[in-house]
Design a protein around this motif. Structure first.
Motif, mmCIF file in Angstrom:
data_model
loop_
_atom_site.group_PDB
_atom_site.id
_atom_site.type_symbol
_atom_site.label_atom_id
_atom_site.label_comp_id
_atom_site.label_asym_id
_atom_site.label_seq_id
_atom_site.Cartn_x
_atom_site.Cartn_y
_atom_site.Cartn_z
ATOM 1 N N THR A 153 0.851 -1.191 0.000
ATOM 2 C CA THR A 153 0.000 0.000 0.000
ATOM 3 C C THR A 153 0.881 1.234 0.000
ATOM 4 N N SER A 154 0.629 2.132 -0.916
ATOM 5 C CA SER A 154 1.439 3.349 -1.004
ATOM 6 C C SER A 154 1.046 4.325 0.093
ATOM 7 N N PRO A 155 1.897 5.295 0.374
ATOM 8 C CA PRO A 155 1.460 6.410 1.207
ATOM 9 C C PRO A 155 0.527 7.296 0.385
ATOM 10 N N GLU A 156 0.048 8.374 0.939
ATOM 11 C CA GLU A 156 -0.767 9.309 0.166
ATOM 12 C C GLU A 156 0.104 9.953 -0.911
ATOM 13 N N LEU A 157 -0.368 9.862 -2.149
ATOM 14 C CA LEU A 157 0.370 10.385 -3.297
ATOM 15 C C LEU A 157 -0.342 11.622 -3.832
ATOM 16 N N ALA A 158 0.426 12.629 -4.247
ATOM 17 C CA ALA A 158 -0.169 13.903 -4.654
ATOM 18 C C ALA A 158 -0.119 14.142 -6.154
ATOM 19 N N SER A 159 0.590 13.295 -6.892
ATOM 20 C CA SER A 159 0.732 13.518 -8.329
ATOM 21 C C SER A 159 1.051 12.203 -9.022
ATOM 22 N N PRO A 160 0.924 12.135 -10.349
ATOM 23 C CA PRO A 160 1.345 10.929 -11.072
ATOM 24 C C PRO A 160 2.829 10.621 -10.859
ATOM 25 N N THR A 161 3.656 11.639 -10.760
ATOM 26 C CA THR A 161 5.090 11.432 -10.542
ATOM 27 C C THR A 161 5.342 10.705 -9.229
ATOM 28 N N ASP A 162 4.556 11.029 -8.206
ATOM 29 C CA ASP A 162 4.696 10.349 -6.920
ATOM 30 C C ASP A 162 4.453 8.841 -7.075
ATOM 31 N N ALA A 163 3.499 8.476 -7.914
ATOM 32 C CA ALA A 163 3.194 7.056 -8.120
ATOM 33 C C ALA A 163 4.354 6.334 -8.796
ATOM 34 N N VAL A 164 4.973 6.990 -9.771
ATOM 35 C CA VAL A 164 6.120 6.396 -10.455
ATOM 36 C C VAL A 164 7.245 6.142 -9.454
ATOM 37 N N THR A 165 7.484 7.126 -8.590
ATOM 38 C CA THR A 165 8.547 6.995 -7.588
ATOM 39 C C THR A 165 8.251 5.860 -6.621
ATOM 40 N N TRP A 166 7.008 5.788 -6.158
ATOM 41 C CA TRP A 166 6.647 4.715 -5.225
ATOM 42 C C TRP A 166 6.765 3.357 -5.899
ATOM 43 N N GLY A 167 6.313 3.262 -7.134
ATOM 44 C CA GLY A 167 6.336 1.984 -7.839
ATOM 45 C C GLY A 167 7.733 1.442 -8.055
ATOM 46 N N ALA A 168 8.740 2.313 -8.074
ATOM 47 C CA ALA A 168 10.115 1.868 -8.293
ATOM 48 C C ALA A 168 10.609 0.949 -7.182
ATOM 49 N N SER A 169 9.971 1.030 -6.004
ATOM 50 C CA SER A 169 10.382 0.183 -4.882
ATOM 51 C C SER A 169 9.436 -0.992 -4.645
ATOM 52 N N SER A 170 8.431 -1.134 -5.477
ATOM 53 C CA SER A 170 7.477 -2.233 -5.327
ATOM 54 C C SER A 170 8.122 -3.561 -5.695
ATOM 55 N N GLY A 171 7.682 -4.613 -5.049
ATOM 56 C CA GLY A 171 8.177 -5.942 -5.376
ATOM 57 C C GLY A 171 7.382 -6.621 -6.470
ATOM 58 N N TYR A 172 6.328 -5.963 -6.977
ATOM 59 C CA TYR A 172 5.444 -6.608 -7.954
ATOM 60 C C TYR A 172 5.177 -5.785 -9.196
ATOM 61 N N VAL A 173 5.220 -4.463 -9.105
ATOM 62 C CA VAL A 173 4.837 -3.632 -10.250
ATOM 63 C C VAL A 173 5.819 -2.483 -10.467
ATOM 64 N N ARG A 174 5.728 -1.922 -11.662
ATOM 65 C CA ARG A 174 6.352 -0.637 -11.976
ATOM 66 C C ARG A 174 5.252 0.236 -12.567
ATOM 67 N N ILE A 175 5.309 1.547 -12.331
ATOM 68 C CA ILE A 175 4.250 2.456 -12.766
ATOM 69 C C ILE A 175 4.815 3.443 -13.781
ATOM 70 N N VAL A 176 4.088 3.615 -14.881
ATOM 71 C CA VAL A 176 4.508 4.493 -15.966
ATOM 72 C C VAL A 176 3.569 5.690 -16.039
ATOM 73 N N ASP A 177 4.144 6.896 -16.127
ATOM 74 C CA ASP A 177 3.361 8.126 -16.269
ATOM 75 C C ASP A 177 2.984 8.295 -17.736
#
Length: 501
Positions: A153-177
């Protein structure tokens, strides 16, 4: 020669090495349930649990190669292996599962894409993503579910860029803007209930030797350092050709297998075929047999057969990680207590034939037999030919080749220390260069791994080489061999005669 940089050359007349941990890493191309295509060299796998977390389970629905990879990694760690890096093998038409998220505009457009880490069908039925509003205004939270269980579960994200940054540390997914043109914060993703990723495919049925070799070459560039390298589940001469070529080009040692159930004649033919294709680079490979019986994967199931290279890799890794590459992981040092039995028993005559010009390294039940013998590796040779006049017969002993591999690595490290250093007119830098190399080698001569060595920096450095910005050293090393044949003469002397001195 690249500039700037370090170039290392070796020959049968001037080779050695030092103990070191990088050589104990097993670099494998393998078909797995899931996971990234290219490994992270800074995060090697240290246990079967690490492997399962990143590459999935022993999934028989995907075929024998996937279960073979899981079992091989299990065998490697059970027999003393220290670290594994995996280059995942998929078909040419493999697809990464994904889910596109739309933004919050009245006429929504795509804003983010959630991709599984690596291609494959596993994510289609096991991975889901959801989006919820955060507590703070204009924020959102992304959740990843595995088999409907909230896993990340991510923390509260404020922008699409925040999601990309969070996804970089995920063990299952990567997120593309996807660069929604909607003004912030409306470009944030809309609320989404848990929804599966889709369209992933492995295309394992279309895998050829091209994909196997590409996995090695793409996944393990030279910069990853030395190591033991295998294609898990590959047992053909054509498949081995790419493995040996990769090992020779990247200062590694290829550990190869024959097919399960192979006879002495079949293995001899396979070894000769690999030797013929590899030529002078056959010294970079070792072939092992037979396949080995190990404990069942779970209670109530049958014992498994594993490729002998996986056990050999574990034994070698244990030896070179804690001691010298020059001590064979064979005989008493090559006992695999975890292994139940060999699939095929070769007679002494067959072992002798396999150990001759082939050579093939055989696992055997030790002599004398006991109620519960520990299966041991009873051969420790590369595929270097022993034919008279062969240019690579000096590398017949696998321990010598492992020493050579480690030496190239060590000398590269030494050389890098002197790139961009000033070469002074007093000869101090050249003397320091020589002393550093000698210091590396002297430690291992003291340990008995090197018979002797000599380092020459006088005759190889002159006004011409120095003017060209070059610093040279010639290292000549005698590697201490292991005893492959032991002969004991027992002489009976009559009681009324003196025993000769």
């Amino acid at each position: 020669m690249p500039r700037p940089g370090v170039t290392i050359t070796t020959s049968a007349a001037a080779v050695a090495a030092t103990p070191g941990k990088p050589l104990g890493t097993w670099l494998i191309a393998a078909q797995t349930q899931r996971g990234p295509s290219v490994p992270d060299p800074t995060r090697p796998l240290r246990s079967l649990g690490d492997y399962a977390n990143q590459y999935g389970s022993r999934d028989a629905t995907l075929g024998a190669s996937v279960t073979a990879a899981y079992d091989a990694v299990d065998a490697f760690f059970r027999t003393g292996g220290s670290a594994v890096l995996v280059a995942r093998v998929v078909g040419p038409s493999a697809v990464t599962a994904s889910r596109t998220l739309q933004d919050r505009a009245g006429s929504p457009v795509n804003t983010l894409r959630v991709d599984a880490i690596g291609p494959g069908a596993w994510a289609n039925s096991h991975l889901k993503v959801s989006v919820a509003n955060g507590v703070t205004s204009n924020t959102y939270v992304i959740t990843i579910l595995v088999d409907d269980v909230v896993t990340e579960t991510s923390p509260e994200l404020a922008s699409p860029t925040d999601a990309v940054t969070w996804g970089a540390s995920s063990g299952y997914v990567r997120i593309v803007d996807l660069a929604s043109a909607t003004a912030a914060p409306t470009n944030n993703p809309a609320v989404l209930s848990a929804t599966a990723l889709a369209s992933g495919a492995d295309d394992l049925a279309s895998v050829t030797d091209t994909q196997w070799t590409n996995a090695l070459n793409t996944g393990f560039p030279y910069a990853y350092g030395p190591g033991l390298v295998s294609k898990v589940g590959v047992s053909t001469a054509a498949g081995h050709a790419g493995t040996v070529a990769h090992a020779a080009a990247n200062n590694r040692v290829a550990l190869l297998d024959g097919a399960a159930g192979s006879s002495q004649g079949t293995l001899t033919t396979l070894a000769a075929s690999v030797q013929s294709t590899a030529g002078s680079t056959s010294e970079y490979a070792a072939l092992f047999a037979p396949w080995l019986q190990v404990p069942a994967a779970s209670t109530g199931t049958s014992p498994r057969l594993v490729a002998p290279s996986s056990v050999a890799a574990g034994l070698i890794s244990a030896q070179v990680t804690t001691g010298s590459p020059n001590i064979p992981a064979a005989g008493d040092n090559g006992r695999a207590e975890w292994v139940i039995d060999v699939q095929s028993v070769f007679t002494a005559t067959e072992r002798d034939t396999l150990n001759a010009a082939s050579p093939v390294n055989v696992f055997r039940r030790p002599y004398p037999a006991s109620a519960a013998p520990a299966i041991e590796l009873y051969g420790y040779n590369t595929l270097a030919s022993v034919a008279s006049g062969s240019t690579n017969s000096a590398w017949r002993q696998l321990s010598a080749q492992l020493m050579r591999t480690q030496l190239v690595h060590e000398m590269n490290l030494v050389g890098e220390q002197f790139v961009f250093d000033q070469i002074d007119g007093k000869g101090l830098k050249i003397a320091e260069f020589k002393g550093t190399i000698m210091g590396v080698l002297a430690e291992y001569k003291g340990a008995g791994s090197l018979w002797d060595f000599r380092v020459d920096t006088d005759s190889v450095n002159n006004a011409t080489t120095i003017a060209a910005g070059e610093l040279h050293a010639r290292v000549q090393v005698q590697i201490s061999p292991y005893g492959e044949f032991v002969t004991i003469d027992v002489v009976k002397t009559p009681i009324n005669q003196s025993i000769a001195a």
